[in-house]
Design a protein around this motif. Structure first.
Motif, PDB file in Angstrom:
ATOM      1  N   GLY A 131       0.786  -1.229   0.000  1.00  0.00           N
ATOM      2  CA  GLY A 131       0.000   0.000   0.000  1.00  0.00           C
ATOM      3  C   GLY A 131       0.816   1.276   0.000  1.00  0.00           C
ATOM      4  O   GLY A 131       0.276   2.353  -0.294  1.00  0.00           O
ATOM      5  N   LEU A 132       2.107   1.208   0.303  1.00  0.00           N
ATOM      6  CA  LEU A 132       2.899   2.431   0.443  1.00  0.00           C
ATOM      7  C   LEU A 132       3.082   3.148  -0.888  1.00  0.00           C
ATOM      8  O   LEU A 132       2.906   4.373  -0.977  1.00  0.00           O
ATOM      9  CB  LEU A 132       4.259   2.120   1.072  1.00  0.00           C
TER      10      LEU A 132
ATOM     11  N   ALA B 160       6.451  13.666  10.869  1.00  0.00           N
ATOM     12  CA  ALA B 160       7.131  12.400  10.575  1.00  0.00           C
ATOM     13  C   ALA B 160       7.912  11.903  11.787  1.00  0.00           C
ATOM     14  O   ALA B 160       7.933  10.704  12.085  1.00  0.00           O
ATOM     15  CB  ALA B 160       8.055  12.564   9.374  1.00  0.00           C
ATOM     16  N   VAL B 161       8.553  12.803  12.485  1.00  0.00           N
ATOM     17  CA  VAL B 161       9.279  12.447  13.707  1.00  0.00           C
ATOM     18  C   VAL B 161       8.315  11.852  14.729  1.00  0.00           C
ATOM     19  O   VAL B 161       8.611  10.823  15.366  1.00  0.00           O
ATOM     20  CB  VAL B 161      10.011  13.677  14.289  1.00  0.00           C
ATOM     21  N   ALA B 162       7.152  12.483  14.885  1.00  0.00           N
ATOM     22  CA  ALA B 162       6.148  11.960  15.818  1.00  0.00           C
ATOM     23  C   ALA B 162       5.670  10.577  15.383  1.00  0.00           C
ATOM     24  O   ALA B 162       5.447   9.694  16.221  1.00  0.00           O
ATOM     25  CB  ALA B 162       4.969  12.928  15.909  1.00  0.00           C
TER      26      ALA B 162
ATOM     27  N   ALA C  25       9.168  11.461   1.537  1.00  0.00           N
ATOM     28  CA  ALA C  25       9.693  10.724   2.684  1.00  0.00           C
ATOM     29  C   ALA C  25       8.816  10.943   3.905  1.00  0.00           C
ATOM     30  O   ALA C  25       8.500  10.003   4.649  1.00  0.00           O
ATOM     31  CB  ALA C  25      11.132  11.154   2.974  1.00  0.00           C
ATOM     32  N   GLN C  26       8.389  12.194   4.110  1.00  0.00           N
ATOM     33  CA  GLN C  26       7.519  12.483   5.252  1.00  0.00           C
ATOM     34  C   GLN C  26       6.146  11.846   5.063  1.00  0.00           C
ATOM     35  O   GLN C  26       5.549  11.341   6.031  1.00  0.00           O
ATOM     36  CB  GLN C  26       7.404  13.996   5.429  1.00  0.00           C
ATOM     37  N   GLU C  27       5.655  11.822   3.836  1.00  0.00           N
ATOM     38  CA  GLU C  27       4.380  11.155   3.560  1.00  0.00           C
ATOM     39  C   GLU C  27       4.476   9.659   3.849  1.00  0.00           C
ATOM     40  O   GLU C  27       3.538   9.044   4.368  1.00  0.00           O
ATOM     41  CB  GLU C  27       3.982  11.374   2.096  1.00  0.00           C
ATOM     42  N   ALA C  28       5.621   9.064   3.520  1.00  0.00           N
ATOM     43  CA  ALA C  28       5.817   7.630   3.770  1.00  0.00           C
ATOM     44  C   ALA C  28       5.717   7.323   5.254  1.00  0.00           C
ATOM     45  O   ALA C  28       5.085   6.333   5.656  1.00  0.00           O
ATOM     46  CB  ALA C  28       7.168   7.179   3.210  1.00  0.00           C
TER      47      ALA C  28
END
Length: 358
Positions: A38-39, A61-63, A246-249
């Motif tokens: 799904g990614l 993304a960090v969270a 990358a943040q969306e991933a």
């Protein structure tokens, strides 16, 4: 920066006059099961995010990663792959005397030399299956302010047991330990205990999405440490160092933890079966197969063969494996093969046995 990482498919294809997808690449250590289900579909739907600047500090993304790892977000930084933190470690920590536990990934050495530091080495030995003797390591590490450890290690596949590693870090509180766990998610469930939950002020963990989740091109890596260590590294962070996709991933992974857990569990089971089969196919060929908890196998070649010779023979068969002669502590007698799909592994085993039998 070292020349000769794995995965140089394009240059090999150009030399052979074929297309890159006609090369079987077993030199690069990526999850053989591919990408988390799904990614890619999610990223395709979110391609429009590249038209705007990403969140400057990758806070969401960090969270998300902190949630996945079960730690406080204040202990996490996101960068352009864990490589970013490898190359900023020396100035961030004020390192003067650096020890590298090897034979291992060459970028630790490159990062030191970039900042004018000539590192020393503690080398595990082939006669001990490249297992690290932590008692001996502790004696040598006491003379250094910073130690790089890849655990499990690349290219040997050896793992320092969690309790031994934890005891080592506690024994030397004045020494900073940078522990690269890029391959730990591949290890069997009973031994994959991370140092991310460690409360020691002198422990810095590097964690990557590239290998286990099959997305090296997104360049998503993390540093986990105490709040004080995070602030030391934050001084060397550039704005927007994590791109939009990358943040969306990370957002997708954090929102689909059950899919994530199932994927990792399936990967572990697959690798356990495939590694056993692969090793059995190579049994009796005269090569030395070192124990590994990773998706790759370090191989000591039989006397009379060199890594360059064997790799070239396999390139003629359009099969790419890793020549390990440029790992400090190894020589031309070693290669590394990373597992892929079952049929490819069977083919590679046959070709490898044939290559060293010529």
């Amino acid at each position: 920066m070292i020349q000769g990482h794995g995965g140089n498919v394009a240059s090999v294809a150009a030399r052979l006059g074929c297309k890159p997808d006609e090369i079987v690449d077993m030199s690069s250590n990526i999850n053989p099961l591919g990408v988390v289900p799904g990614l890619l579909e999610h990223l395709h739907q979110r391609l429009d995010t590249v038209m705007s600047l990403p969140e400057v500090d990758a806070g969401a993304a960090v969270a998300g990663i902190a949630d996945i790892l079960g730690i406080d977000a204040g202990r996490v930084l996101m960068g352009t792959g864990s490589t970013q933190f490898i190359y900023t470690a020396c100035p961030a920590l004020g390192a003067k005397k650096v020890l590298i536990v090897g034979p291992t990934y060459a970028d630790y050495t490159s990062s030191c030399r970039m900042h004018g530091i000539v590192p020393d080495y503690f080398l595990a030995q082939p006669g001990e299956d490249f297992q690290v003797n932590c008692e001996q390591l502790a004696e040598k590490a006491s003379e250094f302010d910073t130690v790089f450890i890849c655990n499990p290690n690349n290219p040997t596949g050896a793992l320092i047991p969690h309790q031994e590693l934890l005891a080592l870090c506690k024994r030397l509180p004045q020494t900073k330990f940078i522990i690269d766990e890029s391959y730990l998610p591949f290890a069997p469930q009973q031994v994959d205990q991370s140092m991310t939950s460690c409360a020691c002020e002198n422990v810095i963990v590097l964690w990557s999405l590239s290998k286990i989740y099959g997305i090296p091109g997104l360049r998503a890596g993390f540093l986990i440490g105490s709040a004080g260590v995070v602030e030391q590294f934050r001084r060397y962070m550039q704005p927007w160092c994590a791109n939009s996709l990358a943040q969306e991933a990370i957002g997708y992974l954090a929102a689909n933890k059950q899919i994530l857990e199932d994927f990792v569990s399936k990967t572990k089971m697959y690798l356990a079966e495939e590694m056993a089969t692969f090793r059995s196919q190579l049994a009796g060929c005269g090569a030395t197969l070192y124990p590994s908890v990773t998706p790759y196998q370090l191989i000591g070649l039989p006397r009379g063969h060199t890594a360059e010779e064997v790799c070239e023979r396999l390139v003629d068969d359009r099969l790419l494996i890793r020549n390990c002669s440029n790992f400090h502590g190894l020589d031309s007698g070693y290669v590394r093969i990373s597992l892929k799909k079952a049929e490819i592994n069977r083919m590679a085993a046959r070709l490898f046995v044939a290559a060293i039998g010529r």
